[in-house]
Design a protein around this motif. Structure first.
Motif, PDB file in Angstrom:
ATOM      1  N   ALA A 134       0.947  -1.336   0.139  1.00 40.59           N
ATOM      2  CA  ALA A 134       0.038  -0.140  -0.066  1.00 40.59           C
ATOM      3  C   ALA A 134       0.951   1.197   0.034  1.00 40.59           C
ATOM      4  O   ALA A 134       0.636   2.199  -0.732  1.00 40.59           O
ATOM      5  CB  ALA A 134      -1.176   0.013   1.227  1.00 40.59           C
ATOM      6  N   GLU A 135       2.179   1.279   0.795  1.00 46.03           N
ATOM      7  CA  GLU A 135       2.996   2.369   0.658  1.00 46.03           C
ATOM      8  C   GLU A 135       3.423   2.726  -0.511  1.00 46.03           C
ATOM      9  O   GLU A 135       3.691   3.588  -1.047  1.00 46.03           O
ATOM     10  CB  GLU A 135       3.748   2.256   1.989  1.00 46.03           C
ATOM     11  N   LEU A 136       3.959   1.590  -1.336  1.00 44.03           N
ATOM     12  CA  LEU A 136       4.585   1.470  -2.447  1.00 44.03           C
ATOM     13  C   LEU A 136       3.492   2.067  -3.554  1.00 44.03           C
ATOM     14  O   LEU A 136       3.963   2.842  -4.314  1.00 44.03           O
ATOM     15  CB  LEU A 136       5.315   0.392  -2.871  1.00 44.03           C
ATOM     16  N   GLU A 137       2.336   1.676  -3.496  1.00 44.72           N
ATOM     17  CA  GLU A 137       1.442   1.978  -4.499  1.00 44.72           C
ATOM     18  C   GLU A 137       1.003   3.521  -4.301  1.00 44.72           C
ATOM     19  O   GLU A 137       1.024   4.175  -5.274  1.00 44.72           O
ATOM     20  CB  GLU A 137      -0.014   1.155  -4.153  1.00 44.72           C
ATOM     21  N   ALA A 138       0.962   4.034  -2.937  1.00 49.03           N
ATOM     22  CA  ALA A 138       0.707   5.431  -2.695  1.00 49.03           C
ATOM     23  C   ALA A 138       2.177   6.330  -3.284  1.00 49.03           C
ATOM     24  O   ALA A 138       1.698   7.378  -3.936  1.00 49.03           O
ATOM     25  CB  ALA A 138       0.376   5.560  -1.278  1.00 49.03           C
ATOM     26  N   PHE A 139       3.164   5.798  -2.997  1.00 46.42           N
ATOM     27  CA  PHE A 139       4.249   6.526  -3.456  1.00 46.42           C
ATOM     28  C   PHE A 139       4.268   6.542  -5.003  1.00 46.42           C
ATOM     29  O   PHE A 139       4.511   7.658  -5.503  1.00 46.42           O
ATOM     30  CB  PHE A 139       5.413   5.792  -2.899  1.00 46.42           C
ATOM     31  N   LEU A 140       4.033   5.453  -5.745  1.00 45.05           N
ATOM     32  CA  LEU A 140       3.816   5.353  -7.189  1.00 45.05           C
ATOM     33  C   LEU A 140       3.028   6.382  -7.760  1.00 45.05           C
ATOM     34  O   LEU A 140       3.201   7.127  -8.799  1.00 45.05           O
ATOM     35  CB  LEU A 140       4.003   4.082  -7.678  1.00 45.05           C
ATOM     36  N   GLY A 141       1.701   6.319  -7.113  1.00 38.68           N
ATOM     37  CA  GLY A 141       0.641   7.189  -7.350  1.00 38.68           C
ATOM     38  C   GLY A 141       1.092   8.581  -7.517  1.00 38.68           C
ATOM     39  O   GLY A 141       0.975   9.528  -8.330  1.00 38.68           O
ATOM     40  N   THR A 142       1.691   8.979  -6.363  1.00 40.09           N
ATOM     41  CA  THR A 142       1.927  10.478  -6.285  1.00 40.09           C
ATOM     42  C   THR A 142       3.101  10.763  -7.136  1.00 40.09           C
ATOM     43  O   THR A 142       2.992  11.686  -7.788  1.00 40.09           O
ATOM     44  CB  THR A 142       2.446  10.682  -4.567  1.00 40.09           C
ATOM     45  N   LEU A 143       4.099  10.125  -7.382  1.00 42.30           N
ATOM     46  CA  LEU A 143       5.254  10.103  -8.324  1.00 42.30           C
ATOM     47  C   LEU A 143       4.828  10.169  -9.630  1.00 42.30           C
ATOM     48  O   LEU A 143       5.077  10.953 -10.565  1.00 42.30           O
ATOM     49  CB  LEU A 143       6.372   9.290  -8.115  1.00 42.30           C
ATOM     50  N   ASP A 144       3.788   9.181  -9.872  1.00 46.63           N
ATOM     51  CA  ASP A 144       3.111   9.557 -11.359  1.00 46.63           C
ATOM     52  C   ASP A 144       2.456  10.728 -11.687  1.00 46.63           C
ATOM     53  O   ASP A 144       2.834  11.419 -12.859  1.00 46.63           O
ATOM     54  CB  ASP A 144       2.180   8.205 -11.624  1.00 46.63           C
ATOM     55  N   GLY A 145       1.758  11.122 -10.819  1.00 50.75           N
ATOM     56  CA  GLY A 145       1.206  12.800 -10.956  1.00 50.75           C
ATOM     57  C   GLY A 145       2.251  13.615 -10.996  1.00 50.75           C
ATOM     58  O   GLY A 145       2.232  14.412 -11.839  1.00 50.75           O
ATOM     59  N   VAL A 146       3.270  13.644 -10.381  1.00 51.07           N
ATOM     60  CA  VAL A 146       4.407  14.932 -10.441  1.00 51.07           C
ATOM     61  C   VAL A 146       4.997  14.437 -11.749  1.00 51.07           C
ATOM     62  O   VAL A 146       5.180  15.381 -12.577  1.00 51.07           O
ATOM     63  CB  VAL A 146       5.441  14.452  -9.104  1.00 51.07           C
ATOM     64  N   LEU A 147       5.399  13.333 -12.167  1.00 50.97           N
ATOM     65  CA  LEU A 147       6.202  13.049 -13.415  1.00 50.97           C
ATOM     66  C   LEU A 147       5.187  13.564 -14.558  1.00 50.97           C
ATOM     67  O   LEU A 147       5.720  14.306 -15.568  1.00 50.97           O
ATOM     68  CB  LEU A 147       6.457  11.599 -13.665  1.00 50.97           C
TER      69      LEU A 147
END
Length: 160
Positions: A134-147
């Motif tokens: 769940a933490e990795l999914e949240a991190f990747l979701g945030t990072l995808d938005g920033v990217l």
């Protein structure tokens, strides 16, 4: 007074500027780690990028490398010359196009690229292996938005 100062510091530490500062620090640390690792292998970042591309796509033309890496054909020629001099790659005739030359990894180059990939997996584990799914999914979701926002900004600045 300490509570007010802590509250101000807390607000400062969650600002967009603080986030950008951390992303910048991350990019500097990642670049320094990559450069150090590649130097141990006798590579520069640009040469390692070509090797990574060849490792994942197989033998390819210099034109295709130029397009994939978004650099000039002349730049690719110099990089491939240096890799060839280090016995990382070899140029061979294209099997179906007499005018084209393929660039492919030598055995030494393939072993080096495999070592790079092993290092990639180990580094990913060091950085993210402790996170829950769940933490990795949240991190990747945030990072995808920033990217995605960064890609838009970069495309606009390049006039695309």
């Amino acid at each position: 007074m300490n509570d007010i100062h802590n509250e101000e510091a807390s607000e400062e530490s969650v600002s967009p500027e603080a986030a950008l500062g951390r992303v910048m620090e991350l990019s500097f640390l990642m670049a320094a780690d990559m450069d150090a690792g590649q130097a141990k292998l006798g590579l520069t970042r640009a040469r390692a990028t070509i090797m990574w591309q060849l490792h994942h796509s197989g033998p390819t033309t210099q034109r295709a490398l130029s397009d994939a890496l978004k650099v000039t054909p002349r730049n690719i020629t110099g990089l491939v010359d240096a890799l060839e001099g280090g016995n990382f790659v070899v140029r061979t005739p294209h099997p179906t196009d007499r005018r084209a030359i393929l660039v492919k990894l030598t055995d030494h180059g393939a072993q080096t690229a495999a070592s790079m990939e092993t290092g990639w997996h180990e580094f990913a584990g060091q950085l993210f292996g402790h996170l829950s799914g769940a933490e990795l999914e949240a991190f990747l979701g945030t990072l995808d938005g920033v990217l995605e926002r960064l890609r838009t900004v970069v495309a606009r600045s390049l006039g695309a």
